[in-house]
Design an enzyme around this catalytic site. Structure first.
Site: not given
Ligand SMILES: *Cc1c(COP(=O)(O)O)cnc(C)c1O
Length: 445
Positions: A298-301, A337, A341, A369-370, A398
């Site tokens: 499940e890659p996002g970033r 971000r 972070y 304003c921060e 993100y």
């Molecule tokens: C956020 C999330 C991801 C994706 O994370 P990345 O760091 O963006 O790859 C995959 N699985 C679950 C359950 C998440 O909460």
């Protein structure tokens, strides 16, 4: 480009190094900073700033690289893009067309995945607090898999599924209690974190799942954190525990059809040595390969982050008592971000001359304003003036999804570049929108 670029300022990567590591970007001696074959200044002129810009080519290239790594390791694996990284329909469409499914965490993301063309049979639903509406939608759409994170959720799901005459395919998310060595706000696999069930409790909960009406237990899931760059040891430790759990479940006569390995693979924002997808594929193969099960990731970033940037214009340059402040028209409400972070984002000027000019330190800030509305401190930048354009790099994940309208700033538009074409894929939010859903109680009028 051929012309020499200045050496790194301090320890930061130079403009040339930032560009060399980002194949979707280049510096043209005449047109300045380009994404694929489009000059970013053209996009700024057409849609204004701030604006998010995404490279379809980079999305495709990264998805293909990930696919190649999984296939190369001999894994039977499916990729489910984590939509919370970037849920823009065009972005999801490009990834879906490349064969990715989706990992969603809300009814809204599920709707967006379907609207972008992801088949229900390729959608996974994650999340620690799914509402009844979320679960109903998941069942109504008959998605591939629901990742359950607690007994409470499983019992609620059983009741809802039974009432709807459906069977929920459920993977149990377990918390492996490993330290992914990433930012505390995005580590998710420690026993103290809210996610998943304790791995020791998993066999009993899985057995309970097998008894409940409306629930078909199909596997286990893990996701240990995000922006993981500290090597593969945390992944390997987590997956080894997953493998052991699968063996325990099998011994107990409980069926396990697949393992969801989660996301989290990090990217280099500054000069981090991020593990390549081959390393992730290798870790999965080494720990789970013997089980003979399909796996999911499940890659996002990793897919979306390097594919996007935030275009912004300098509002003014202000010389404070001790520092030069470059004030942008983008702010922490757009790209959260750095404030959230302490993230480092590469910042490049768009003008060809600025890319090769001498540089001195500057603080690059937004107008909110921060003091937290600071994108970079002591960053080496050339002389800048009002109206100059810059790009904040690696903002494809993100970025837009975490935007807010803080300070009554409308959401920035999103643009997709594909070869020599570009299109606005989400309009700038009209300023009237900010007031459109408010109501004055009649006793105040
Ligand atoms: C956020 C999330 C991801 C994706 O994370 P990345 O760091 O963006 O790859 C995959 N699985 C679950 C359950 C998440 O909460």
């Amino acid at each position: 480009m051929a012309s020499p670029l200045p050496a790194a300022f301090g320890d930061d990567p130079s403009f040339a190094e930032l560009l060399a590591a980002r194949p979707g970007l280049s510096a043209d001696p005449l047109a300045g900073l380009m994404m694929e074959e489009v000059a970013l200044a053209r996009i700024a002129a057409a849609v204004g700033t701030p604006a998010w810009v995404y490279s379809a080519g980079t999305l495709r290239r990264r998805l293909a690289a990930l696919r190649g790594a999984l296939d190369g390791a001999g894994l039977n694996a499916t990729i489910h893009y984590a939509m919370k990284a970037n849920d823009n329909l065009a972005v999801v469409r490009v990834l879906a067309a490349g064969g990715a499914g989706a990992d969603v965490v809300s009814e809204g993301e599920l709707l967006a995945a379907r609207a972008a063309g992801v088949p229900a049979s390729a959608i996974v639903f994650s999340g620690v607090g799914k509402t009844e509406a979320d679960l109903r939608r998941a069942l109504a759409e008959d998605i591939f898999q629901i990742n359950a994170e607690s007994v409470e959720e499983i019992e609620a799901l059983s009741i809802i599924a039974t009432a709807m005459g459906r069977t929920a395919r459920v993977a149990l998310r377990v918390n492996p209690d490993v330290d992914a060595k990433t930012h505390a706000k995005i580590t998710t696999g420690l026993a103290e974190n809210k996610f998943g069930v304790a791995i020791g409790d998993a066999p009993a909960i899985y057995a309970r799942m097998a008894e409940l009406p409306g629930i078909e237990p199909i596997g286990i899931a893990m996701h240990i954190g995000s922006q993981i760059t500290a090597g593969m040891s945390a992944y390997r430790a987590a997956y080894a525990k997953a493998a052991e759990l699968v063996r325990t479940l099998r011994t107990a006569g409980l069926p396990v059809q697949r393992v969801d390995c989660g996301g989290g693979l990090g990217i280099p924002y500054r000069d981090e040595i991020a593990p390549p997808p081959e390393a992730l594929a290798g870790a999965i193969k080494a720990t789970l390969g013997d089980l003979g099960l399909p796996v999911m990731i499940e890659p996002g970033r990793w897919l979306a982050g390097p594919a996007g940037l935030l275009l912004s214009r300098v509002v003014l340059v202000k010389h404070g008592a001790t520092r030069r402040f470059v004030v942008l028209d983008a702010a922490m409400n757009d790209l959260a971000r750095p404030a959230m972070y302490d993230a480092w984002h590469g910042i490049l000027p768009l003008a060809p001359a600025a890319l090769v000019a001498p540089r001195t330190p500057a603080d690059i800030v937004g107008p909110v304003c921060e003091t937290g509305d600071t994108f970079a401190r002591d960053r080496a930048l050339p002389a800048m003036k009002a109206g100059d354009l810059v790009a904040l790099l690696d903002a494809g994940a993100y970025g837009a999804t975490m935007s807010s309208t803080y300070n009554a700033r409308p959401l920035a538009p999103e643009v997709m570049v594909d070869g020599d074409r570009f299109a606005v894929v989400r309009d700038r939010q009209p300023i009237e929108d900010l007031l459109a859903r408010q109501h004055m109680p009649d006793w105040l009028t």
